[in-house]
Design a protein around this motif. Structure first.
Motif, short mmCIF file in Angstrom:
data_model
loop_
_atom_site.label_atom_id
_atom_site.label_comp_id
_atom_site.label_asym_id
_atom_site.label_seq_id
_atom_site.Cartn_x
_atom_site.Cartn_y
_atom_site.Cartn_z
N ASN A 87 59.56 20.90 66.24
CA ASN A 87 60.30 20.07 67.18
C ASN A 87 59.44 19.72 68.39
N VAL A 88 60.02 19.04 69.34
CA VAL A 88 59.29 18.54 70.51
C VAL A 88 58.81 19.70 71.38
N LYS A 89 59.61 20.75 71.51
CA LYS A 89 59.19 21.89 72.32
C LYS A 89 57.98 22.57 71.72
N SER A 90 57.96 22.69 70.40
CA SER A 90 56.81 23.30 69.73
C SER A 90 55.56 22.44 69.91
N ALA A 91 55.73 21.14 69.79
CA ALA A 91 54.59 20.22 69.97
C ALA A 91 54.06 20.31 71.39
N PHE A 92 54.96 20.39 72.36
CA PHE A 92 54.53 20.49 73.76
C PHE A 92 53.81 21.81 74.00
N ALA A 93 54.34 22.90 73.45
CA ALA A 93 53.71 24.22 73.61
C ALA A 93 52.33 24.23 72.97
N LEU A 94 52.20 23.64 71.81
CA LEU A 94 50.90 23.57 71.12
C LEU A 94 49.92 22.74 71.94
N ALA A 95 50.35 21.60 72.44
CA ALA A 95 49.48 20.74 73.24
C ALA A 95 49.04 21.46 74.52
N LEU A 96 49.97 22.18 75.13
CA LEU A 96 49.64 22.93 76.35
C LEU A 96 48.65 24.04 76.05
N ALA A 97 48.84 24.75 74.94
CA ALA A 97 47.92 25.82 74.55
C ALA A 97 46.54 25.26 74.27
N LEU A 98 46.46 24.14 73.56
CA LEU A 98 45.16 23.53 73.26
C LEU A 98 44.46 23.05 74.53
N ALA A 99 45.23 22.50 75.46
CA ALA A 99 44.65 22.05 76.72
C ALA A 99 44.11 23.24 77.52
N PHE A 100 44.85 24.35 77.50
CA PHE A 100 44.42 25.55 78.21
C PHE A 100 43.14 26.11 77.60
N ILE A 101 43.10 26.15 76.28
CA ILE A 101 41.91 26.68 75.60
C ILE A 101 40.70 25.78 75.86
N SER A 102 40.89 24.47 75.80
CA SER A 102 39.76 23.57 76.05
C SER A 102 39.33 23.63 77.52
N ALA A 103 40.29 23.87 78.42
CA ALA A 103 39.93 24.01 79.84
C ALA A 103 39.10 25.27 80.05
N LEU A 104 39.44 26.33 79.36
CA LEU A 104 38.64 27.55 79.46
C LEU A 104 37.23 27.31 78.95
N GLY A 105 37.13 26.59 77.85
CA GLY A 105 35.81 26.27 77.31
C GLY A 105 35.02 25.40 78.26
N PHE A 106 35.67 24.41 78.87
CA PHE A 106 34.99 23.55 79.83
C PHE A 106 34.55 24.35 81.05
N ASN A 107 35.39 25.28 81.50
CA ASN A 107 35.07 26.10 82.65
C ASN A 107 33.85 26.96 82.34
N ALA A 108 33.79 27.51 81.14
CA ALA A 108 32.63 28.31 80.76
C ALA A 108 31.38 27.46 80.73
N ASN A 109 31.48 26.26 80.19
CA ASN A 109 30.32 25.37 80.18
C ASN A 109 29.93 24.93 81.58
N ALA A 110 30.92 24.70 82.44
CA ALA A 110 30.64 24.29 83.81
C ALA A 110 29.94 25.41 84.57
N ASN A 111 30.30 26.65 84.29
CA ASN A 111 29.64 27.76 84.97
C ASN A 111 28.17 27.85 84.59
N VAL A 112 27.85 27.49 83.37
CA VAL A 112 26.45 27.51 82.94
C VAL A 112 25.66 26.43 83.66
N LEU A 113 26.27 25.27 83.87
CA LEU A 113 25.57 24.12 84.44
C LEU A 113 25.77 23.98 85.95
#
Length: 82
Positions: free
Chosen positions: A3-29
């Motif tokens: 349903n829509v809530k599950s899709a929103f939760a999944l999108a939020l989780a993916l955004a959080f995970i990608s933000a963590l990855g970006f933050n790790a890459n930003a710390n290197v650079l």
């Protein structure tokens, strides 16, 4: 069922995970990033002042038009028949 809530939760989780990855890459650079903010406050202040002046002029013009419109409406006159 997906349903829509599950899709929103999944999108939020993916955004959080990608933000963590970006933050790790930003710390290197972080040593390679240079941000010049010398004119930033001046630019923001100038843009804000211009926008406020424009809004002020528009409000004055609108108020003037409303006053002119009120003056243009004739006042009803009551005529009494004797």
């Amino acid at each position: 069922m997906f349903n829509v809530k599950s899709a929103f939760a999944l999108a939020l989780a993916l955004a959080f995970i990608s933000a963590l990855g970006f933050n790790a890459n930003a710390n290197v650079l972080v040593d390679e990033i240079v941000v010049d903010t010398s004119d930033l406050q001046t630019s923001i202040t100038a843009d804000l002042s211009a926008a406020m002046d424009k809004m002020h002029q528009e409000l004055l013009q609108e108020a003037t038009l409303l006053i002119a419109k009120d003056d243009a409406i004739p006042t009803p006159q009551v005529v009494k028949a004797d």
